[in-house]
Design a protein around this motif. Sequence first.
Motif, PDB file in Angstrom:
ATOM      1  N   ILE A 194       0.848  -1.205   0.000  1.00 36.09           N
ATOM      2  CA  ILE A 194       0.000   0.000   0.000  1.00 36.09           C
ATOM      3  C   ILE A 194       0.880   1.250   0.000  1.00 36.09           C
ATOM      4  N   ALA A 195       1.881   1.249   0.884  1.00 35.20           N
ATOM      5  CA  ALA A 195       2.788   2.395   0.961  1.00 35.20           C
ATOM      6  C   ALA A 195       3.531   2.598  -0.355  1.00 35.20           C
ATOM      7  N   ARG A 196       3.931   1.500  -0.978  1.00 31.88           N
ATOM      8  CA  ARG A 196       4.657   1.601  -2.249  1.00 31.88           C
ATOM      9  C   ARG A 196       3.777   2.196  -3.341  1.00 31.88           C
ATOM     10  N   ILE A 197       2.504   1.839  -3.397  1.00 32.29           N
ATOM     11  CA  ILE A 197       1.586   2.432  -4.375  1.00 32.29           C
ATOM     12  C   ILE A 197       1.521   3.938  -4.171  1.00 32.29           C
ATOM     13  N   TRP A 198       1.386   4.353  -2.913  1.00 32.07           N
ATOM     14  CA  TRP A 198       1.331   5.786  -2.610  1.00 32.07           C
ATOM     15  C   TRP A 198       2.625   6.473  -3.055  1.00 32.07           C
ATOM     16  N   LEU A 199       3.755   5.828  -2.798  1.00 25.28           N
ATOM     17  CA  LEU A 199       5.044   6.410  -3.177  1.00 25.28           C
ATOM     18  C   LEU A 199       5.186   6.544  -4.685  1.00 25.28           C
TER      19      LEU A 199
END
Length: 199
Positions: free
Chosen positions: A81-86
């Motif tokens: 999830i964090a990687r998608i946001w990044l």
Amino acid sequence: MVEAAPPLVLVHGLWDTPRVFNPLIRHLDGRRQPILIPHLPHGIGQVPLERLAEQLAAYLTTHVGTEQPIDLLGFSMGGVIARIWLQWLGGHRRTRRFISLGSPQQGTLNALACPPWLLPGIADMGRGSSLLRRLNQDSRALQQLECVSVYTPFDLIVTPGWQAALPWGRREELLVWTHDQLLRSPLALERLGKELLRR
């Protein structure tokens, strides 16, 4: 004068709540502030990960604005999830350091049996999923920040465990026996504490 560390954002995984980070919070013992832990309801895997990343973006806008630099740690599904946001929502422009902890960044065999129409959030984490292929096709955004992948080769949730690593950055293997011990064992907490307290 030592410059203060940016806010630390912790993103939980599947079947978790923010409470999963309680052992880490106790270990840090107030030495890292502020810490923000959004609650991202995932409907036991029924919510696509891109939608959860949008919820993360909205939370950060509300709680720290759009310009404040942050450090980011994602556990398990939370790391994807964090990687998608990044990568897709511009988060790389304000993130100093990203720690992916036991996250299926290259997919997990365990998710392959989940039908996308029923549990899209889990299917997103399957080996070779459309979402992971798209993330891996262009990871240049990750190269603009410090990335660390921490995992255990004995993981039975992310299988094979050694694939729980980003395509960019440092990789660190922790010899703990289970997925949960990445956030509970003294060895893991000591290592994470050093990483999170590093300036």
